[in-house]
Write a protein that holds these residues in place. Structure first.
Motif, PDB file in Angstrom:
ATOM      1  N   UNK A 172      31.873  31.909 119.076  1.00  0.00           N
ATOM      2  CA  UNK A 172      31.127  33.120 118.723  1.00  0.00           C
ATOM      3  C   UNK A 172      31.509  33.617 117.327  1.00  0.00           C
ATOM      4  N   UNK A 173      32.764  33.380 116.969  1.00  0.00           N
ATOM      5  CA  UNK A 173      33.220  33.858 115.654  1.00  0.00           C
ATOM      6  C   UNK A 173      32.629  33.009 114.527  1.00  0.00           C
ATOM      7  N   UNK A 174      32.403  31.738 114.797  1.00  0.00           N
ATOM      8  CA  UNK A 174      32.018  30.836 113.712  1.00  0.00           C
ATOM      9  C   UNK A 174      30.526  30.616 113.533  1.00  0.00           C
ATOM     10  N   UNK A 175      29.685  31.410 114.176  1.00  0.00           N
ATOM     11  CA  UNK A 175      28.249  31.107 114.115  1.00  0.00           C
ATOM     12  C   UNK A 175      27.485  32.203 113.365  1.00  0.00           C
ATOM     13  N   UNK A 176      26.229  31.902 113.032  1.00  0.00           N
ATOM     14  CA  UNK A 176      25.370  32.878 112.353  1.00  0.00           C
ATOM     15  C   UNK A 176      24.722  33.759 113.417  1.00  0.00           C
ATOM     16  N   UNK A 177      25.306  34.921 113.638  1.00  0.00           N
ATOM     17  CA  UNK A 177      24.923  35.769 114.766  1.00  0.00           C
ATOM     18  C   UNK A 177      23.439  36.152 114.728  1.00  0.00           C
ATOM     19  N   UNK A 178      22.952  36.479 113.546  1.00  0.00           N
ATOM     20  CA  UNK A 178      21.547  36.885 113.418  1.00  0.00           C
ATOM     21  C   UNK A 178      20.608  35.765 113.850  1.00  0.00           C
ATOM     22  N   UNK A 179      20.924  34.546 113.416  1.00  0.00           N
ATOM     23  CA  UNK A 179      20.076  33.400 113.762  1.00  0.00           C
ATOM     24  C   UNK A 179      20.114  33.149 115.274  1.00  0.00           C
ATOM     25  N   UNK A 180      21.304  33.299 115.878  1.00  0.00           N
ATOM     26  CA  UNK A 180      21.432  33.092 117.322  1.00  0.00           C
ATOM     27  C   UNK A 180      20.580  34.113 118.080  1.00  0.00           C
TER      28      UNK A 180
END
Lengths: 336, 727
Positions: free
Chosen positions: B505-513
């Protein structure tokens, strides 16, 4: 087993029980219902004493009876209606009565599998009880259980039963408003009325309306036509039919409004108090009948011969009237 | 063979070889005088099939398909022309536990030891679409399968396994979208394209509503997921089986062979109809539908079941307009019966498994899982897993059984039984159709009740000793040595999974998810784009299993099954039995003293939906005069404690089959204590490994009722335990 934990409500002493019920302990409420339902002769005086103690706090709820054929969707309706009632700020107790087997005396009580969301709410209490051989598929002590729930602060009590035998009349006879569930495919309104139970109902619900909305709406309309020909239970409230889909929530709020309307109309006309007064007298007789019967079957002389007499009647070797008379003589209720 | 001239021996006395009625009458006379009246009587199976003592040519007179060839319609004798003579069945052992790393090591060892493919068992939290850090699933993570939360877990699971070459079978139904998407993306990041992937996704949601209960959404949206996957794989993954239509779990839940066969084929027909309804042509996808049957101990009947299965599927697919042979032939995986395994005398299970494996092979299966002998005790250990795999290798490589195609063909018995099996199953399929097809038949509880009735009758026959299980209800085993078993440290798995989730969860593009997840939600609402395509996009961005499931749950909600139980079935079969009478008397005595009947809550904790045991016990106890509360599935310890208290039960019986007992049972005892209800006795039933029992007693569990306990013993243990708890 390890040592039992302390029981904060002091439930081990019957004296603490009423306090616990009033104080909002679920454990105490549950134990009190068990006590009033107990068939042990020495529990009876204890139960009567507790009911006496709780009496000042009873009578204040809207008592709703709910009945219908197996599969009509009773528990699912209670799950939806119950959540709505709680959301309106009420505290709701549900007494669900399941039939006990005539063969084994046992029962399967599965209602909570259909009410799992309701059963998680703090403001709800659900207690399934076996009918335990009482007449009409309702537990003999359900009216007392209602009072215990009232003393525990529940201001709406729903009594749910399977609509077989005399159950509908029994439930209607211990509640303020009576809801009857119908399946949309179960014939026209007039046929339903001929079965008799319809005239007890204040509201007739076509549940599962989502399965076949057209059939449900049509059946509901036919029922309303038929009901307009019928003499209402009380002049204050004319029965109505409604459709509900417990799954989509359609009609749930309207059903609750309708139940409140029934209650208010009756109260305004003074009919609510009269109904409860009549029910009080009926309950007295019910209690007497149940106790006489229970005394009778636990009489030693009767117990010894009962099975044999039943057998003789079953085989046609003795008329039922004669067998009954002989047993009554044995119990000392008749002179030989 | 001479084709099939239909001869009537009575009118053609000169022409052998058919037996005449007169000859048979003589035989019956001889049989009776040798063995008494019952000696010549047919056995009636739980399905109502008659299995005779003697079969003659007369029994094969009116066969509908007397002389067919394998690899040709109606495929009764096998889907391929040379069957195992050309290539033996695939040895595919189902396994998975704890973390992705540990399961990966197990798969690699199995592949090196002769296994041909990988078959993944997921944990129940994953099945039900929860991430490992969801508080509802604390006791289930990694317990009965591998925990998978994101594509990072999938990559570890298949590390070093070339997904373009090794076929992968995944048992997943509830959370099928994020799991299948995770596999596809893991392969993609290994450099393997979708078109190269071979294997099977179970994706058979209908049976979940009948028996296994690892569904998430209601039946109708669940069917949309199935057909979206059929459509997507038909277009992009030509070597991948889109549905594994499973009778195995019906078998495990108690369905006898004809019922298992019928409901499975009816499920298959329902999936075909769903795919046709969205405009696909039947031959575009039908070749990628595969089957999965359970194989029990009724040897001849099980062989007949597989032969009948191919015949009936051909018939069904003809009706559906299929043309291509691949669409018409039933290809199946089989698994030996887990239910037939016993906790007592566990080495006997090796023999049972070998016999069941033989039935599957004679029936013509395409792949096979043989159970490890310790599976009634715990998850398979390495030694037991090796014996199980070797059982298949021995049949394949030492016996020459593979050298003859469909060797039972032409047996009067087998041909007759195959036809009777097909006839009985066809009747049941017609019944399901008359209820509006299997979606409705499953949703209404009809199918579940059919199976439950059989399960309850079977329990009664076992408890009465009329069905024999060696080492259990006959020839009891002496106290044996303890079998070494695998234990899972659930709390360690939980910690690993939580840490990895935080990392992902820390390493991803939250908006895109978030955007990808709301696209999923929109499609659920609008019947829009293919759900698998959308899920693959979300998983590529590191959306988790729980998040993808939640995106759909927002629209569809979580489903909850509500079938009523059966009553009266068990008691009837035990009437007059001495143990039964004693138990009845003990229950009555308890009721007189207590002022009410013994009341017990039969509960399931956590995400374990296997409810056969719980429901059979509930039914049997009610027939003995208990008041039995059945709790909802998937409860937390706190919820069970509250129900026990409100219903004021004497005892709670927790049925546990998926390894969650170590955390969940002590938690339940604690919850009861905290609420002042320590006098409510807690019992455990199901699969509890012997080494765990002392710790459970220590935690306050009154007794553990293992597999093989009769209902009457169970009742007496409950009564004694209730009395002791209150003393």
């Amino acid at each position: 087993m390890n040592a039992p934990a302390a029981q904060p409500e002091g439930l081990s002493s019957p004296l603490g029980l009423a306090e616990g019920v009033r104080g909002g302990s679920r454990r105490a409420l549950a134990k009190a219902i068990t006590l009033v339902e107990s068939t042990r002769p020495d529990d009876l005086p204890l139960a009567l004493a507790r009911l006496e103690e709780l009496r000042p706090d009873t009578g204040g709820s809207l008592r709703i009876g709910l009945s219908g054929a197996p599969g009509a969707g009773k528990s699912t309706l209670v799950e939806a209606l119950g959540q709505h009632v709680v959301a309106c700020g009420h505290r709701l107790a549900v007494l669900a009565i399941d039939p006990s087997s005539a063969v084994s005396g046992g029962s399967v009580l599965g209602d909570k599998t259909r009410m799992s969301d309701l059963s998680r709410l703090e403001a709800a209490f659900i207690r399934p009880s076996p009918s335990a051989g009482a007449h009409g598929g309702v537990s003999a002590r359900t009216p007392e259980a209602i009072e215990v729930c009232e003393a525990a602060g529940f201001d709406v009590v729903i009594v749910e039963t399977v609509g077989v035998g005399q159950a509908e009349a029994e439930v209607a006879g211990m509640t303020d408003v009576f809801v009857l569930l119908e399946l949309p495919f179960a014939g026209d309104g007039l046929q339903a009325i001929k079965r008799g139970s319809t005239e007890l109902a204040d509201v007739i619900v076509y549940a599962k309306a989502d399965l076949d909305p057209v059939a449900a709406t049509a059946a509901c309309a036919r029922m309303n036509d038929a009901l307009s020909l019928l003499r209402p239970v009380s002049a204050a409230a004319r029965p109505r039919a409604v459709t509900v889909s417990a799954h989509s929530g359609q009609g749930v709020a309207e059903l609750w409004t309708e139940l409140e309307r029934c209650r208010d109309a009756r109260a305004a006309a003074g009919a609510a108090a009269v109904r409860r007064q009549r029910q009080g007298i009926a309950r007295m007789w019910r209690f007497i009948e149940a106790e006489l019967r229970s005394d009778f079957v636990s009489d030693n002389a009767v117990r010894e011969r009962l099975a044999e007499m039943e057998e003789a009647v079953a085989r046609g070797e003795m008329t039922p009237a004669r067998a009954a008379n002989e047993l009554l003589v044995l119990a000392g209720r008749r002179s030989g | 063979m001479t084709g099939a001239p239909r001869r009537d021996a009575a009118h053609d006395p000169g022409d052998p070889p058919l037996r005449t009625s007169a000859d048979l009458a003589d035989w019956y006379g001889a049989a009776r005088s040798a063995g008494g009246e019952g000696a010549a009587a047919a056995r009636i199976t739980p399905d109502g099939l008659a299995v005779k003592v003697l079969y003659t040519a007369k029994d094969a007179e009116d066969l509908e398909h007397p002389d067919t060839l394998p690899g040709f319609e109606p495929f009764l004798r096998g889907p391929h022309a040379t069957m195992y003579a050309g290539r033996p069945w695939t040895i595919r052992q189902y396994a998975g536990f704890s973390t992705a790393e540990e399961s990966n090591a197990f798969y690699r060892e199995a592949l090196a030891g002769g296994a041909h493919g990988v078959s993944v068992a997921f944990d129940l939290a994953t099945h039900r679409g929860y991430d490992s850090d969801d508080p509802r699933v604390a006791g289930d993570v990694g317990a009965a399968g591998v925990a998978v939360d994101s594509v990072e877990d999938m990559k570890l699971l298949f590390a070093g396994i070339p997904l373009g070459k090794v076929s992968v079978s995944m048992t997943m139904n509830g959370a099928v979208l994020p799991v299948l998407a995770g596999y596809i993306v893991a392969a993609e990041e290994q450099g393997v394209s979708q078109a190269e992937l071979s294997g099977t996704i179970q994706n058979d949601i209908l049976k979940e509503f009948m028996v296994r209960n690892t569904y998430i959404y209601p039946p109708d949206p669940s069917m949309r997921i199935v057909s979206d996957i059929i459509a997507y794989t038909a277009q992009h993954m030509p070597r991948f089986n889109s549905v594994s239509i499973s009778g195995y779990h019906l078998h495990e839940a108690g369905a006898p062979p004809a019922l298992e066969l019928a409901l499975t084929l009816a499920d298959g027909k329902e999936y075909v109809k769903a795919a046709l309804a969205r405009g696909m042509g039947v031959d575009e996808f039908a070749g990628r539908l595969s089957f999965f049957f359970g194989i029990g101990m009724d040897f001849y009947v099980e062989v007949a079941k597989l032969r009948a299965a191919r015949l009936l599927w051909w018939r069904i697919m003809k009706e559906m307009g299929a043309q291509k042979p691949a669409s018409l032939m039933l290809r199946t995986h089989c698994q030996t019966s887990g239910w037939s395994l016993t906790a007592q005398d566990p080495y006997n299970n090796i023999v049972r498994t070998a016999i069941e494996a033989l039935a599957a092979v004679f029936g013509g299966t395409q792949s096979l899982h043989t159970n490890a002998f310790d599976e009634a005790l715990a998850l398979p250990g390495d030694f037991a897993a090796r014996i199980a795999r070797n059982t298949q290798l021995i049949i394949q490589e030492e016996t020459h059984i593979t050298g003859v195609v469909d060797p039972w063909a032409g047996s009067y018995m087998m041909e007759r039984l195959t036809q009777d099996m097909a006839g009985r199953a066809w009747e049941i399929i017609a019944q399901a159709e008359s209820l509006g097809g299997m979606t409705r038949a499953a949703e209404s509880g009809w199918a579940k009740l059919q199976i439950e009735r059989c399960a309850t009758e079977q329990q009664a026959r076992l408890d009465a000793g009329s069905d024999v299980v060696v080492g259990v209800n006959k020839y009891p085993a002496p106290e044996g040595e303890a079998v070494e078993i695998r234990t899972i440290d659930n709390s360690a798995v939980l910690a690993t999974q939580k840490a990895r989730l935080r990392e992902v969860r820390a390493g991803r593009d939250e908006g895109a998810v978030r955007a990808a997840l709301s696209a999923l939600t929109d499609s659920a609402r609008t019947q829009g784009d293919n759900l698998l395509a959308l899920t693959i996009a979300a998983v590529r961005l590191r959306a988790t299993v729980g998040e993808c499931s939640q995106a759909l749950e927002q629209v569809w909600g979580r489903y909850r099954g509500t079938a009523a139980g059966v009553v009266g079935v068990y008691g009837v079969l035990r009437e007059g039995d001495e143990a039964w009478r004693q138990a009845l008397a003990a229950v009555d005595e308890f009721a007189r003293r207590e002022g009410r009947r013994p009341r017990v809550l039969v509960a399931k904790l956590g995400q374990d939906g296997h409810d056969r045991g719980a429901r059979v016990v509930a039914s049997g106890l009610a027939d003995l005069g208990f008041d039995v509360d059945i709790g909802p599935l998937f409860q937390t310890p706190g919820e069970v404690a509250r129900q026990a208290i409100e219903n004021d039960v004497h005892a709670v019986g927790v049925s546990t089959l998926a390894g969650g007992h170590r955390t969940l049972l002590p938690a339940l005892v604690e919850e009861l204590r905290r609420r002042g209800a320590a006098d409510i006795a807690v019992f455990a039933g199901g699969v509890v490994p012997a080494p765990d029992v002392p710790a459970l007693h220590e935690a306050g569990i009154v007794a553990v009722l293992g597999p093989g306990t009769t209902i009457t013993d169970c009742a007496l243990t409950l009564l004694a335990g209730i009395r002791a708890s209150r003393a």
